[in-house]
Write a protein that holds these residues in place. Structure first.
Motif, PDB file in Angstrom:
ATOM      1  N   UNK A  34      20.847  71.033   1.437  1.00  0.00           N
ATOM      2  CA  UNK A  34      20.255  71.617   2.560  1.00  0.00           C
ATOM      3  C   UNK A  34      19.289  72.624   2.415  1.00  0.00           C
ATOM      4  N   UNK A  35      19.532  73.697   1.533  1.00  0.00           N
ATOM      5  CA  UNK A  35      18.680  74.504   1.246  1.00  0.00           C
ATOM      6  C   UNK A  35      17.528  74.330   0.222  1.00  0.00           C
ATOM      7  N   UNK A  36      17.967  73.281  -0.551  1.00  0.00           N
ATOM      8  CA  UNK A  36      16.742  72.937  -1.560  1.00  0.00           C
ATOM      9  C   UNK A  36      15.853  71.992  -0.502  1.00  0.00           C
ATOM     10  N   UNK A  37      16.335  71.360   0.390  1.00  0.00           N
ATOM     11  CA  UNK A  37      15.252  70.437   1.207  1.00  0.00           C
ATOM     12  C   UNK A  37      14.598  71.421   2.097  1.00  0.00           C
ATOM     13  N   UNK A  38      15.225  72.500   2.476  1.00  0.00           N
ATOM     14  CA  UNK A  38      14.277  73.356   3.417  1.00  0.00           C
ATOM     15  C   UNK A  38      13.395  74.142   2.563  1.00  0.00           C
ATOM     16  N   UNK A  39      13.859  74.704   1.492  1.00  0.00           N
ATOM     17  CA  UNK A  39      12.664  75.431   0.618  1.00  0.00           C
ATOM     18  C   UNK A  39      11.608  74.328   0.088  1.00  0.00           C
ATOM     19  N   UNK A  40      11.833  73.050  -0.076  1.00  0.00           N
ATOM     20  CA  UNK A  40      10.755  71.978  -0.339  1.00  0.00           C
ATOM     21  C   UNK A  40       9.856  72.222   0.848  1.00  0.00           C
ATOM     22  N   UNK A  68      12.191  80.859  -4.660  1.00  0.00           N
ATOM     23  CA  UNK A  68      13.411  81.687  -5.155  1.00  0.00           C
ATOM     24  C   UNK A  68      14.862  80.929  -4.806  1.00  0.00           C
ATOM     25  N   UNK A  69      14.793  80.215  -3.463  1.00  0.00           N
ATOM     26  CA  UNK A  69      15.689  79.568  -2.869  1.00  0.00           C
ATOM     27  C   UNK A  69      15.818  78.358  -3.565  1.00  0.00           C
ATOM     28  N   UNK A  70      14.663  77.575  -4.010  1.00  0.00           N
ATOM     29  CA  UNK A  70      14.719  76.484  -4.483  1.00  0.00           C
ATOM     30  C   UNK A  70      15.424  76.451  -6.082  1.00  0.00           C
ATOM     31  N   UNK A  71      14.972  77.603  -6.853  1.00  0.00           N
ATOM     32  CA  UNK A  71      15.292  77.766  -8.054  1.00  0.00           C
ATOM     33  C   UNK A  71      17.014  78.263  -7.816  1.00  0.00           C
ATOM     34  N   UNK A  72      17.384  78.914  -7.102  1.00  0.00           N
ATOM     35  CA  UNK A  72      18.661  79.486  -7.091  1.00  0.00           C
ATOM     36  C   UNK A  72      19.620  78.530  -6.524  1.00  0.00           C
TER      37      UNK A  72
END
Length: 366
Positions: free
Chosen positions: A40-46, A220-224
């Motif tokens: 979900x955090x990957x989706x939101x960062x994207x 940062x969120x995407x990479x992490x």
């Protein structure tokens, strides 16, 4: 936000694995659930980056990161030599997105309403792409069956691999053409208010203003989150066989149902949310678009990656249930999309078909 609290599952899963040395079943369960908030955090960062950088870059970001959790899960399972599980995960994602995800969105969205409407042009394009998916994924299986009757097993395997590579390249090119069609040549056709608000999954990325994160935070969120998903995916793949034995199911069943659903659960939540807001065009874009992305991007990439890592995988779905399931999704979605309307009973029918496939896959003998 519930997904922020769910991030606590990540350290819990790592503790269970490396500190407590728990049973493989507990390790598998902890790691697989921890992937949900990370996806979900990957989706939101994207989505945040797409808001900032525009639709063209947003489409490329969704191509790269839209199914990263699912892709990483499949890669680590592939590295362990479970090509049948990877194919099952591809099938399960197509079934899960097109039947379970869309079914839930329609049921919850239509509850208390007589019907909901959606953009027929957008739904029609998705239906056309789904028909291409059926042809592309049925072709290797039919080819393998035909060639097996004409030449020996070794020659058949070689020809299957070569055809799968060719099909993979064609599918990736089709998806690239889809991005150009959506963002450049026919952008005005799909630029409805809902599309601009964020149809992230079928290449219809959010556009315009609306980003709430600075670019550095999104990156940062995407990479992490991607790094942590890779870590959790490795844990899942190592515990896969032991978990299947402990549960008394096949690794194939875990791939087609459990791994596939976990990799896409955040999209189901988003689709239900937008459907309740009476934005069915967006909900269909998330679910059906994700189905298309799995077939046009994830599956071909896995085939190409399998050769680089020394674990060649073809696109021959030997189990007839998989072929029937993929074809069923395309025909059912096409039937629903024709009139531009949906009712709660159509959602129930989608969920019922998915439940039937779950039962069938549960009883499959390896």
């Amino acid at each position: 936000m519930i997904f922020a609290w769910l991030l606590l599952l990540v350290p819990v899963s790592l503790a269970v694995t490396y500190l407590l040395h728990a049973s493989p079943l507990l390790v598998f369960a902890a790691a697989i659930v921890a992937i949900v908030p990370l996806a979900e955090w990957i989706r939101r960062a994207t989505e945040e980056l797409a808001h900032t950088l525009g639709s063209a870059i947003g489409g490329l970001l969704n191509l790269t990161f839209g199914n990263v959790a699912e892709l990483l899960l499949a890669i680590f399972v592939l590295l362990d030599g479970h090509t049948d599980v990877v194919k099952g995960q591809i099938t399960g994602s197509i079934l899960g997105n097109g039947l379970l995800g869309l079914g839930l969105a329609i049921v919850f969205g239509s509850w208390g309403r007589t019907r909901q409407t959606f953009n027929r042009a957008s739904a029609g394009r998705l239906s056309s792409l789904l028909m291409l998916v059926v042809i592309a994924l049925l072709m290797p299986a039919l080819f393998s069956f035909t060639e097996h009757r004409a030449v020996g097993p070794a020659e058949t395997t070689m020809l299957d691999e070569r055809l799968s590579l060719g099909v993979s390249v064609v599918l990736l090119l089709v998806y690239a053409a889809n991005l150009v069609y959506t963002f450049v040549t026919h952008r005005d056709v799909f630029a409805t208010a809902e599309d601009d608000a964020g149809e992230a999954k079928s290449g219809e990325a959010p556009t315009g203003a609306g980003a709430t994160w600075p670019v550095w935070r999104s990156v940062a969120v995407l990479v992490g989150a991607t790094t942590l998903v890779a870590w959790e995916a490795e844990i899942v793949s190592e515990a896969l066989t032991s978990t299947a034995d402990a549960l008394g199911v096949t690794t194939f069943f875990l791939g087609v149902i459990v791994l596939a659903v976990i990799g896409n659960v955040s999209e189901y939540v988003s689709a239900v949310y937008f459907a309740r807001k009476n934005r069915m065009t967006l909900a269909m874009g998330l679910t059906v678009g994700s189905t298309i992305q799995v077939a046009l991007v994830v599956a071909p990439l896995l085939v190409l990656i399998s050769y680089f890592v020394g674990r060649p995988m073809d696109l021959v779905f030997a189990n007839p249930l998989e072929l029937i399931g993929i074809a069923s999704v395309a025909f059912i979605v096409n039937a629903i999309a024709q009139d531009g309307e949906s009712t709660w009973f159509e959602g129930v029918l989608l969920l019922a078909v998915y439940a039937l496939f779950v039962l069938a896959f549960y009883f499959v003998v390896p």
